[in-house]
Design an enzyme around this catalytic site. Structure first.
Site, mmCIF file in Angstrom:
data_model
loop_
_atom_site.group_PDB
_atom_site.id
_atom_site.type_symbol
_atom_site.label_atom_id
_atom_site.label_comp_id
_atom_site.label_asym_id
_atom_site.label_seq_id
_atom_site.Cartn_x
_atom_site.Cartn_y
_atom_site.Cartn_z
ATOM 1 N N TYR A 134 19.764 32.054 77.975
ATOM 2 C CA TYR A 134 18.443 31.442 77.825
ATOM 3 C C TYR A 134 17.475 32.389 77.120
ATOM 4 C CZ TYR A 134 14.139 28.984 78.998
ATOM 5 O OH TYR A 134 12.934 28.317 78.915
ATOM 6 N N VAL A 151 19.406 16.658 70.409
ATOM 7 C CA VAL A 151 18.785 17.307 69.254
ATOM 8 C C VAL A 151 19.762 18.194 68.495
ATOM 9 C CG1 VAL A 151 16.441 17.215 70.179
ATOM 10 C CG2 VAL A 151 17.907 19.185 70.728
ATOM 11 N N LYS A 197 15.710 31.882 73.351
ATOM 12 C CA LYS A 197 14.263 31.766 73.177
ATOM 13 C C LYS A 197 13.697 32.899 72.326
ATOM 14 C CE LYS A 197 13.573 27.911 75.346
ATOM 15 N NZ LYS A 197 13.093 26.725 74.605
#
Length: 251
Positions: A146, A62, A150
């Site tokens: 991470y 992606v 997010k």
């Protein structure tokens, strides 16, 4: 959820976990066509074969801009920006290469997917859901890359909601806590937990009992149901929201 009965929905990270559960739920809700994206071609093809609707498969990363330049998203009405990877490491020990690896998939990939979806959905008055994480809300040691990725996804969804509103495109996100999905499999601490508990199922149970007031992890199907709700007409007046579904972890 009648607006999904003829929908054409893009789902990234579709071969397993939350993505696969969401695809299954949308097919059950009557989606006309699912555009499924994943880098694991074999798993994606095996899973897509189980779905009772038209499927279009896109194999690749992606975060590859050329993937989206070539993608046929004709007629797109909804999108689930879900692909992501997990990683751990204390800030003072984390390599820049690892930081960029996580940001590339979780944030760059989310941006490119969202951009392609919003362009394709002009005039559709559809809806988009991004998969964030409770790690983007609650600070914990060892999750810098991470958690930061997010947190950025949550803000990206909010900005996209404002930008998309004039075109009638709603944008929301979900922020799960622990979910029993394959994203845990490569984490060394989880591998140790599997060995000590005797099975992956027992490891998930032990992890959930320690991590949340509700004493368990979520299932992918539970998060998928919330994504389908946010895509549907039942959430027609909801945009820019972040639905936290973490069993109380972030309290």
């Amino acid at each position: 959820m009648s607006n999904l009965s003829a929908s054409i929905v893009l789902i990234t990270g579709a071969a397993s976990g939350i993505g696969a559960a969401t695809a299954t739920a949308l097919a059950g809700a009557g989606a006309r066509k699912l555009i499924l994206v994943d880098r694991d071609e074999d798993r994606l093809r095996d899973f897509a074969f189980t779905l009772p609707c038209e499927r279009q498969l896109i194999v690749g990363d992606v975060c590859d801009e050329s993937l989206w330049a070539a993608a046929d998203l004709t007629g797109l009405t909804h999108a689930v920006v879900n692909a992501g990877i997990a990683a751990g490491g204390m800030i003072d020990a984390l390599s820049f290469a690892e930081w960029r690896r996580v940001m590339s998939v979780n944030l760059d990939g989310a941006f490119l997917t969202l951009q392609a979806a919003m362009r394709a959905m002009r005039g559709s008055k559809g809806a988009i859901v991004l998969t964030a994480s409770a790690a983007g809300i609650k600070a914990e040691p060892g999750i810098a890359a991470y958690g930061a990725s997010k947190a950025a996804v949550i803000q990206l969804a909010r900005i996209a909601a404002k930008e998309g509103a004039t075109a009638g495109i709603r944008v929301n996100c979900v922020a799960p806590g622990g979910v029993a999905t394959p994203i845990w499999s490569d984490a060394p601490f989880f591998q140790d937990l599997v060995r000590s508990q005797g099975s992956e199922e027992a490891a998930f149970a032990a992890l959930g009992s320690q991590a949340t007031p509700l004493g368990r992890l979520a299932t992918p199907e539970e998060i998928a149901a919330q994504i389908v709700f946010l895509l549907s007409d039942e959430a027609a007046f909801t945009t820019g929201a972040c639905l936290v579904s973490d069993g109380g972890y972030s309290l």
